[in-house]
Design a protein around this motif. Structure first.
Motif, PDB file in Angstrom:
ATOM      1  N   GLU A 484       0.994  -1.252   0.118  1.00 21.21           N
ATOM      2  CA  GLU A 484       0.026  -0.014   0.157  1.00 21.21           C
ATOM      3  C   GLU A 484       0.996   1.254  -0.027  1.00 21.21           C
ATOM      4  O   GLU A 484       1.869   1.115   0.337  1.00 21.21           O
ATOM      5  CB  GLU A 484      -0.926  -0.093   1.208  1.00 21.21           C
ATOM      6  N   ASN A 485      -0.033   2.348  -0.584  1.00 17.40           N
ATOM      7  CA  ASN A 485       0.742   3.921  -0.539  1.00 17.40           C
ATOM      8  C   ASN A 485       0.595   4.239   0.889  1.00 17.40           C
ATOM      9  O   ASN A 485      -0.447   4.616   1.069  1.00 17.40           O
ATOM     10  CB  ASN A 485       0.409   4.429  -1.736  1.00 17.40           C
ATOM     11  N   LEU A 486       1.738   4.238   1.838  1.00 22.12           N
ATOM     12  CA  LEU A 486       1.360   4.575   3.330  1.00 22.12           C
ATOM     13  C   LEU A 486       0.996   6.114   3.299  1.00 22.12           C
ATOM     14  O   LEU A 486       1.556   6.962   2.761  1.00 22.12           O
ATOM     15  CB  LEU A 486       2.494   4.295   4.064  1.00 22.12           C
ATOM     16  N   LYS A 487       0.465   6.350   4.268  1.00 21.55           N
ATOM     17  CA  LYS A 487      -0.305   7.961   4.511  1.00 21.55           C
ATOM     18  C   LYS A 487       0.852   8.502   5.052  1.00 21.55           C
ATOM     19  O   LYS A 487       1.135   9.537   4.745  1.00 21.55           O
ATOM     20  CB  LYS A 487      -1.587   7.855   5.212  1.00 21.55           C
ATOM     21  N   SER A 488       1.555   7.671   6.183  1.00 26.22           N
ATOM     22  CA  SER A 488       2.786   8.351   6.642  1.00 26.22           C
ATOM     23  C   SER A 488       3.785   7.359   6.745  1.00 26.22           C
ATOM     24  O   SER A 488       3.628   6.197   6.869  1.00 26.22           O
ATOM     25  CB  SER A 488       2.359   8.711   8.091  1.00 26.22           C
ATOM     26  N   ARG A 489       4.909   7.903   6.534  1.00 23.58           N
ATOM     27  CA  ARG A 489       6.165   6.831   6.775  1.00 23.58           C
ATOM     28  C   ARG A 489       6.585   6.373   7.940  1.00 23.58           C
ATOM     29  O   ARG A 489       6.383   6.998   9.237  1.00 23.58           O
ATOM     30  CB  ARG A 489       7.396   7.889   6.212  1.00 23.58           C
ATOM     31  N   PRO A 490       6.855   5.220   8.167  1.00 18.53           N
ATOM     32  CA  PRO A 490       6.975   4.360   9.493  1.00 18.53           C
ATOM     33  C   PRO A 490       8.244   5.045  10.099  1.00 18.53           C
ATOM     34  O   PRO A 490       9.093   5.870   9.560  1.00 18.53           O
ATOM     35  CB  PRO A 490       7.607   2.903   9.068  1.00 18.53           C
ATOM     36  N   SER A 491       8.352   4.789  11.465  1.00 20.09           N
ATOM     37  CA  SER A 491       9.346   5.727  12.057  1.00 20.09           C
ATOM     38  C   SER A 491      10.782   5.384  11.773  1.00 20.09           C
ATOM     39  O   SER A 491      12.015   5.890  12.041  1.00 20.09           O
ATOM     40  CB  SER A 491       9.229   5.174  13.681  1.00 20.09           C
ATOM     41  N   PHE A 492      10.736   4.014  11.319  1.00 21.99           N
ATOM     42  CA  PHE A 492      12.139   3.438  11.053  1.00 21.99           C
ATOM     43  C   PHE A 492      12.910   3.964   9.555  1.00 21.99           C
ATOM     44  O   PHE A 492      14.116   3.567   9.139  1.00 21.99           O
ATOM     45  CB  PHE A 492      12.202   2.031  10.978  1.00 21.99           C
ATOM     46  N   ALA A 493      11.926   4.516   8.576  1.00 25.01           N
ATOM     47  CA  ALA A 493      12.266   4.736   7.266  1.00 25.01           C
ATOM     48  C   ALA A 493      13.218   6.053   7.314  1.00 25.01           C
ATOM     49  O   ALA A 493      12.724   7.292   7.788  1.00 25.01           O
ATOM     50  CB  ALA A 493      11.050   4.915   6.334  1.00 25.01           C
ATOM     51  N   VAL A 512       3.420  10.557 -13.782  1.00 25.53           N
ATOM     52  CA  VAL A 512       2.992   9.802 -12.666  1.00 25.53           C
ATOM     53  C   VAL A 512       1.991   9.834 -11.931  1.00 25.53           C
ATOM     54  O   VAL A 512       1.939  10.783 -11.194  1.00 25.53           O
ATOM     55  CB  VAL A 512       4.287   9.351 -11.778  1.00 25.53           C
ATOM     56  N   PRO A 513       0.752   9.430 -11.716  1.00 23.25           N
ATOM     57  CA  PRO A 513      -0.260   9.324 -11.004  1.00 23.25           C
ATOM     58  C   PRO A 513      -0.230   9.530  -9.424  1.00 23.25           C
ATOM     59  O   PRO A 513       1.066   9.006  -8.916  1.00 23.25           O
ATOM     60  CB  PRO A 513      -1.192   8.450 -11.248  1.00 23.25           C
ATOM     61  N   LYS A 514      -1.104  10.427  -8.776  1.00 22.26           N
ATOM     62  CA  LYS A 514      -0.861  10.482  -7.300  1.00 22.26           C
ATOM     63  C   LYS A 514      -0.888   9.061  -6.599  1.00 22.26           C
ATOM     64  O   LYS A 514      -0.318   8.992  -5.591  1.00 22.26           O
ATOM     65  CB  LYS A 514      -1.609  11.544  -6.863  1.00 22.26           C
ATOM     66  N   THR A 515      -1.647   8.221  -7.078  1.00 22.25           N
ATOM     67  CA  THR A 515      -1.740   6.824  -6.508  1.00 22.25           C
ATOM     68  C   THR A 515      -0.548   6.201  -6.377  1.00 22.25           C
ATOM     69  O   THR A 515      -0.344   5.305  -5.522  1.00 22.25           O
ATOM     70  CB  THR A 515      -2.683   6.195  -7.035  1.00 22.25           C
ATOM     71  N   ALA A 516       0.634   6.393  -7.161  1.00 26.04           N
ATOM     72  CA  ALA A 516       1.768   5.629  -7.183  1.00 26.04           C
ATOM     73  C   ALA A 516       2.916   6.232  -6.047  1.00 26.04           C
ATOM     74  O   ALA A 516       2.648   7.617  -5.635  1.00 26.04           O
ATOM     75  CB  ALA A 516       2.429   5.823  -8.485  1.00 26.04           C
ATOM     76  N   HIS A 517       3.749   5.400  -5.737  1.00 25.78           N
ATOM     77  CA  HIS A 517       4.719   6.012  -4.883  1.00 25.78           C
ATOM     78  C   HIS A 517       6.247   5.830  -5.528  1.00 25.78           C
ATOM     79  O   HIS A 517       6.424   4.714  -5.974  1.00 25.78           O
ATOM     80  CB  HIS A 517       4.636   5.141  -3.466  1.00 25.78           C
TER      81      HIS A 517
END
Length: 553
Positions: A484-493, A512-517
């Motif tokens: 999934e395209n996470l809404k917020s980055r994990p703490s370890f990223a 590139v569409p906004k849905t892509a990461h």
């Protein structure tokens, strides 16, 4: 006269094919027979109220190892509020000790033993028309004054005579559809009740095709075949597989339990052409120890099975679910570790680690004393220890099972696990140590979010200095963004702020569409995750390596 068929399923998504078969077979009495399905997770008061308001004269309940205690408790209370109602039980949990069951459970009047369609039809006639006598109905045990009569098992029936159970698919919305094209099993596995019925029968193929077409036309998401060994008859399996390939609607998935080592070249060639996700296979390996396989009366060539599983895996279009059973004879902890690693190396989409159930009527129960088996007194009669394995070792395997279920079978940690495996003696050791870590930290008693599972895995990896934190984080991010395209980055990223301009420019020029990461890894590799294009087998985003184009701009 009102006759009520009752099923208590394990989950809402399940349906009970048996009671639907009984109802459709007794169609002559359709005005008298009704059907209710519940789950063992429902409040008992809710079920009591619902059945009481029906005011049935006869209640017939389907009994299995997962619901028998629940059913007995319900009927005990129903008998108090419906004193004039006659209660019958049926199903594998009561068929093999019907007389003992009736002696212990005085609220039940009778038991339908074995296949129930013709027996239920005759019971309907007996109650509806008031003719004949119970003594003349085969396949039942019942109370007769102060004694219990058992009329013997009924002869098995022609499976093609069972009417199609599904008519109104609205009743099965968001639920798994179960279907049988054969009954019985050609094998004699000592732990399984299917081995008791040696008279293998097949439903007429023209009927099967017609019924499968109904599911296809209705765009049913999944049809789960309950045939014990679907491919035991090559011509039967091929005809059905050809049909679903030729009539594929692009939506319906078909689930089959098979013996992989029985698959022939013709079947494999057809499988290779199938749409990804058209079928999924459940393959019971149970053990790779030849002595264990012989002891449980199983026929399985693991070397051949391995080659076939690997070949199917190479097709990239079929989900494979492989099963192991812990607690089988001649398999101690070390030998089970060996079986686990053998099966794990085949990289199935799912590896189910189950525990032996010592079922009534099975040969395994007869061998209990010789094998020094200790198992739970109540259903599901799960193994606690054997001559070869202590309860403490069973507990270790329970922990391994939990870790495999969370981390491997979820499919959410694939790249991370593959990286970590190289730092342990074997795959089993990795899950064993991870389980110990969970227990040491007190994490095993807590429900965790997906992100928290990653954080715990990173914490666990931190106890091994040889495991590179940078490398494991890279693999975790890959696994996370595949789903999934996470809404917020994990703490370890690691932060992507230094690349924000380049990412924006690349998106603008490449549309590139906004849905892509887009993720820039510490190694300099840049990957694009396209969520509008997903792998039909794993549902993972399609990824594209854009490193060269990204840094050229």
């Amino acid at each position: 006269m009102k006759i009520l068929l009752v099923a208590c399923n394990a989950k809402y998504i399940h349906s009970n094919l048996a009671v639907y078969n009984l109802k459709t077979y007794a169609d002559k009495y359709k005005d008298l027979v009704s059907l209710k399905e519940y789950t063992i997770n429902q409040q008992k008061d809710e079920i009591l109220r619902d059945i009481y308001l029906e005011q049935p004269d006869v209640v017939c309940v389907s009994c299995y190892i997962w619901n028998i205690t629940f059913v007995k408790e319900i009927v005990k209370d129903l008998a108090k509020i419906l004193p004039n109602t006659c209660f019958w039980a049926g199903g594998p949990e009561v068929s093999f000790d019907a007389e003992i069951f009736l002696k212990k459970n005085t609220d039940f009047f009778g038991v339908m033993v074995g296949e129930g369609e013709e027996t239920f039809l005759e019971l309907c006639k007996y109650y509806a028309e008031g003719e004949g006598s119970l003594e003349k109905i085969r396949g039942i045990a019942f109370r007769n004054d102060d004694k219990i009569c058992h009329n013997g098992w009924r002869e098995i029936m022609d499976l093609s005579n069972v009417p199609f159970a599904y008519k109104n698919m609205e009743d099965f919305k968001n639920r798994i559809i179960y279907y049988e094209s054969s009954r019985g099993c050609p094998f004699s596995c000592s732990y399984c009740l299917s081995s008791v019925d040696k008279k293998l029968r097949f439903r007429d193929l023209e009927l099967v095709k017609k019924e499968l077409q109904f599911f296809i036309d209705q765009q049913v998401p999944q049809v789960k075949f309950v045939d014990r060994t679907f491919n035991c008859k090559h011509s039967h399996a091929m005809e059905i597989w050809r049909y679903i390939v030729e009539h594929d609607n692009g939506i319906t998935n078909f689930h089959f339990e098979i013996s992989a080592d029985l698959l022939k070249e013709e079947e494999l060639q057809l499988m290779e052409t199938m749409r990804p996700g058209l079928i999924q296979l459940e393959i019971g390996v149970q053990s790779t120890n030849p002595q264990t396989i012989q002891a449980i009366r199983r026929t399985m060539d693991f070397e051949k099975l391995s080659k076939i599983v690997k070949r199917i895996h190479s097709f990239g279009n079929i989900h494979q679910h492989l099963d192991l059973i812990a607690g089988l004879p001649y398999e101690d902890m070390e030998r089970f570790r060996h079986s686990f690693n053998d099966v794990y190396a085949l990289k199935p989409e799912q590896l189910q680690l189950g525990f032996l159930k010592v079922l009534k009527g099975s040969h395994m129960k007869d061998m209990g004393k010789e094998y020094e088996m200790v198992y739970k007194a109540q259903e599901p009669y799960e193994i606690l220890s054997t001559k070869w394995m202590t309860y403490g070792e069973i507990l270790v395997l329970k922990t391994v099972e939990s870790m495999v279920e969370v981390y491997y079978n979820s499919g959410q940690f694939k790249h991370t696990l593959e990286y970590m495996e190289g730092f342990f003696a074997d795959a089993f050791s990795m899950y064993e140590e991870l389980g110990h870590f969970y227990e040491k930290k007190g994490y095993h008693c807590i429900s965790h979010s997906r992100i928290r599972r990653y954080e715990i895995l990173l914490e666990f990896a931190g106890e091994y200095p040889e495991i590179s934190k940078e490398e494991i984080v890279k693999n975790m991010l890959l696994d996370l963004y595949l789903r999934e395209n996470l809404k917020s980055r994990p703490s370890f990223a690691p932060s992507q702020k230094s690349y924000e301009k380049e990412i924006w420019e690349y998106r603008r020029h490449r549309k590139v569409p906004k849905t892509a990461h887009i993720e820039v890894f510490g190694t300099g590799e840049v990957l694009l995750f396209d969520y509008e294009k997903r792998d039909p087998l794993t549902n993972n985003a399609v990824i594209k390596n854009i490193t060269e184009d990204f840094f050229e701009r």
